[in-house]
Design a protein around this motif. Structure first.
Motif, PDB file in Angstrom:
ATOM      1  N   TYR A 142       6.236  -3.913  -8.374  1.00 32.31           N
ATOM      2  CA  TYR A 142       5.194  -2.941  -8.684  1.00 32.31           C
ATOM      3  C   TYR A 142       4.200  -3.510  -9.682  1.00 32.31           C
ATOM      4  O   TYR A 142       4.385  -4.606 -10.186  1.00 32.31           O
ATOM      5  CB  TYR A 142       5.831  -1.642  -9.193  1.00 32.31           C
ATOM      6  CG  TYR A 142       6.639  -0.980  -8.107  1.00 32.31           C
ATOM      7  CD1 TYR A 142       6.018  -0.281  -7.085  1.00 32.31           C
ATOM      8  CD2 TYR A 142       8.018  -1.119  -8.068  1.00 32.31           C
ATOM      9  CE1 TYR A 142       6.743   0.296  -6.060  1.00 32.31           C
ATOM     10  CE2 TYR A 142       8.762  -0.548  -7.044  1.00 32.31           C
ATOM     11  CZ  TYR A 142       8.115   0.154  -6.046  1.00 32.31           C
ATOM     12  OH  TYR A 142       8.841   0.713  -5.029  1.00 32.31           O
ATOM     13  N   SER A 163      13.113  -0.139   1.985  1.00 32.10           N
ATOM     14  CA  SER A 163      12.768  -0.359   0.582  1.00 32.10           C
ATOM     15  C   SER A 163      14.008  -0.720  -0.226  1.00 32.10           C
ATOM     16  O   SER A 163      13.908  -1.348  -1.281  1.00 32.10           O
ATOM     17  CB  SER A 163      12.060   0.857  -0.011  1.00 32.10           C
ATOM     18  OG  SER A 163      12.882   1.998   0.081  1.00 32.10           O
ATOM     19  N   GLN A 184       4.508   1.686   1.746  1.00 27.01           N
ATOM     20  CA  GLN A 184       5.644   2.086   0.914  1.00 27.01           C
ATOM     21  C   GLN A 184       6.365   3.278   1.546  1.00 27.01           C
ATOM     22  O   GLN A 184       7.591   3.326   1.566  1.00 27.01           O
ATOM     23  CB  GLN A 184       5.199   2.426  -0.506  1.00 27.01           C
ATOM     24  CG  GLN A 184       6.351   2.760  -1.441  1.00 27.01           C
ATOM     25  CD  GLN A 184       7.310   1.585  -1.621  1.00 27.01           C
ATOM     26  OE1 GLN A 184       6.888   0.508  -2.028  1.00 27.01           O
ATOM     27  NE2 GLN A 184       8.579   1.783  -1.326  1.00 27.01           N
ATOM     28  N   ARG A 185       5.595   4.248   2.080  1.00 24.76           N
ATOM     29  CA  ARG A 185       6.214   5.393   2.755  1.00 24.76           C
ATOM     30  C   ARG A 185       7.023   4.936   3.963  1.00 24.76           C
ATOM     31  O   ARG A 185       8.130   5.422   4.205  1.00 24.76           O
ATOM     32  CB  ARG A 185       5.152   6.414   3.164  1.00 24.76           C
ATOM     33  CG  ARG A 185       4.653   7.275   2.017  1.00 24.76           C
ATOM     34  CD  ARG A 185       3.813   8.451   2.494  1.00 24.76           C
ATOM     35  NE  ARG A 185       2.635   8.053   3.243  1.00 24.76           N
ATOM     36  CZ  ARG A 185       1.464   7.712   2.704  1.00 24.76           C
ATOM     37  NH1 ARG A 185       1.324   7.708   1.387  1.00 24.76           N
ATOM     38  NH2 ARG A 185       0.442   7.375   3.455  1.00 24.76           N
ATOM     39  N   MET A 186       6.476   3.981   4.734  1.00 24.35           N
ATOM     40  CA  MET A 186       7.211   3.462   5.893  1.00 24.35           C
ATOM     41  C   MET A 186       8.507   2.778   5.450  1.00 24.35           C
ATOM     42  O   MET A 186       9.559   2.963   6.068  1.00 24.35           O
ATOM     43  CB  MET A 186       6.351   2.466   6.680  1.00 24.35           C
ATOM     44  CG  MET A 186       5.255   3.100   7.495  1.00 24.35           C
ATOM     45  SD  MET A 186       4.227   1.873   8.365  1.00 24.35           S
ATOM     46  CE  MET A 186       5.414   1.066   9.427  1.00 24.35           C
ATOM     47  N   ASP A 218      10.211   3.375   2.734  1.00 27.26           N
ATOM     48  CA  ASP A 218      11.118   4.408   2.245  1.00 27.26           C
ATOM     49  C   ASP A 218      11.765   5.174   3.400  1.00 27.26           C
ATOM     50  O   ASP A 218      12.977   5.398   3.404  1.00 27.26           O
ATOM     51  CB  ASP A 218      10.385   5.393   1.328  1.00 27.26           C
ATOM     52  CG  ASP A 218       9.958   4.772   0.005  1.00 27.26           C
ATOM     53  OD1 ASP A 218      10.504   3.704  -0.369  1.00 27.26           O
ATOM     54  OD2 ASP A 218       9.064   5.345  -0.633  1.00 27.26           O
ATOM     55  N   ARG A 219      10.971   5.560   4.378  1.00 27.31           N
ATOM     56  CA  ARG A 219      11.479   6.353   5.500  1.00 27.31           C
ATOM     57  C   ARG A 219      12.442   5.576   6.380  1.00 27.31           C
ATOM     58  O   ARG A 219      13.328   6.149   6.994  1.00 27.31           O
ATOM     59  CB  ARG A 219      10.324   6.894   6.337  1.00 27.31           C
ATOM     60  CG  ARG A 219       9.566   7.978   5.629  1.00 27.31           C
ATOM     61  CD  ARG A 219       8.431   8.508   6.439  1.00 27.31           C
ATOM     62  NE  ARG A 219       7.745   9.551   5.702  1.00 27.31           N
ATOM     63  CZ  ARG A 219       6.531   9.951   5.940  1.00 27.31           C
ATOM     64  NH1 ARG A 219       5.841   9.402   6.922  1.00 27.31           N
ATOM     65  NH2 ARG A 219       5.981  10.903   5.223  1.00 27.31           N
ATOM     66  N   THR A 220      12.261   4.288   6.475  1.00 27.44           N
ATOM     67  CA  THR A 220      13.139   3.471   7.307  1.00 27.44           C
ATOM     68  C   THR A 220      14.342   2.924   6.540  1.00 27.44           C
ATOM     69  O   THR A 220      15.223   2.311   7.133  1.00 27.44           O
ATOM     70  CB  THR A 220      12.369   2.288   7.920  1.00 27.44           C
ATOM     71  OG1 THR A 220      11.822   1.485   6.871  1.00 27.44           O
ATOM     72  CG2 THR A 220      11.262   2.764   8.849  1.00 27.44           C
ATOM     73  N   SER A 237       0.844  -1.195   0.000  1.00 27.95           N
ATOM     74  CA  SER A 237       0.000   0.000   0.000  1.00 27.95           C
ATOM     75  C   SER A 237       0.880   1.246   0.000  1.00 27.95           C
ATOM     76  O   SER A 237       2.053   1.192   0.391  1.00 27.95           O
ATOM     77  CB  SER A 237      -0.893   0.008   1.240  1.00 27.95           C
ATOM     78  OG  SER A 237      -0.106   0.246   2.404  1.00 27.95           O
ATOM     79  N   PRO A 238       0.334   2.388  -0.422  1.00 29.65           N
ATOM     80  CA  PRO A 238       1.116   3.631  -0.391  1.00 29.65           C
ATOM     81  C   PRO A 238       1.635   3.962   1.018  1.00 29.65           C
ATOM     82  O   PRO A 238       2.760   4.422   1.166  1.00 29.65           O
ATOM     83  CB  PRO A 238       0.130   4.691  -0.886  1.00 29.65           C
ATOM     84  CG  PRO A 238      -0.833   3.930  -1.739  1.00 29.65           C
ATOM     85  CD  PRO A 238      -0.964   2.586  -1.076  1.00 29.65           C
ATOM     86  N   GLN A 239       0.822   3.716   2.041  1.00 24.65           N
ATOM     87  CA  GLN A 239       1.241   3.993   3.413  1.00 24.65           C
ATOM     88  C   GLN A 239       2.426   3.109   3.808  1.00 24.65           C
ATOM     89  O   GLN A 239       3.409   3.583   4.376  1.00 24.65           O
ATOM     90  CB  GLN A 239       0.083   3.778   4.384  1.00 24.65           C
ATOM     91  CG  GLN A 239       0.470   4.020   5.824  1.00 24.65           C
ATOM     92  CD  GLN A 239      -0.643   3.680   6.796  1.00 24.65           C
ATOM     93  OE1 GLN A 239      -1.627   3.047   6.440  1.00 24.65           O
ATOM     94  NE2 GLN A 239      -0.485   4.107   8.031  1.00 24.65           N
TER      95      GLN A 239
END
Length: 112
Positions: A103, A96, A87-89, A91-93, A83-85
């Motif tokens: 994809y 990824s 994916q953000r986690m 990326d931030r950690t 999910s986008p949420q």
């Protein structure tokens, strides 16, 4: 207490590859279930384990930690249905970069 927060369906695919399809919440309460399932993976260790997160409605830091354990146990994993949420986690950690994410045009749902 709710009946089951996380459902894990493990399927052997072609060429010894394994898919884990997760449904529900991957958090502090359910992360041990994923870790236990990773310890029972039937794969041969050569191909990455496909982890389908399409049905995951929540993933917290304990869920991310469990995914790292699966990665260590399996040798490599490939995430699909992120999910986008989430994916953000990732990326931030910085996860990824470690955990491969498939994809839409490369999604393994097409194989089964």
């Amino acid at each position: 207490m709710p009946d089951q927060l996380l459902t894990i369906e493990t399927t052997r695919l072609a060429a010894g590859q394994v898919r884990m399809r997760l449904t529900g919440e991957l958090d502090y309460d359910s992360a041990p279930e994923l870790i236990a399932a990773a310890g029972e993976l039937p794969g041969d260790g050569d191909a990455p384990v496909l982890v389908d997160l399409t049905g995951v409605t929540l993933c917290d830091s304990s869920g991310l930690s469990a995914l790292l354990v699966v990665h260590r146990t399996a040798g490599a994993i490939r995430l699909t249905g992120v999910s986008p949420q989430l994916q953000r986690m990732l990326d931030r950690t910085g996860l990824s970069e470690l955990l491969a994410v498939a994809y839409a045009d490369d999604d393994v749902r097409a194989i089964g």
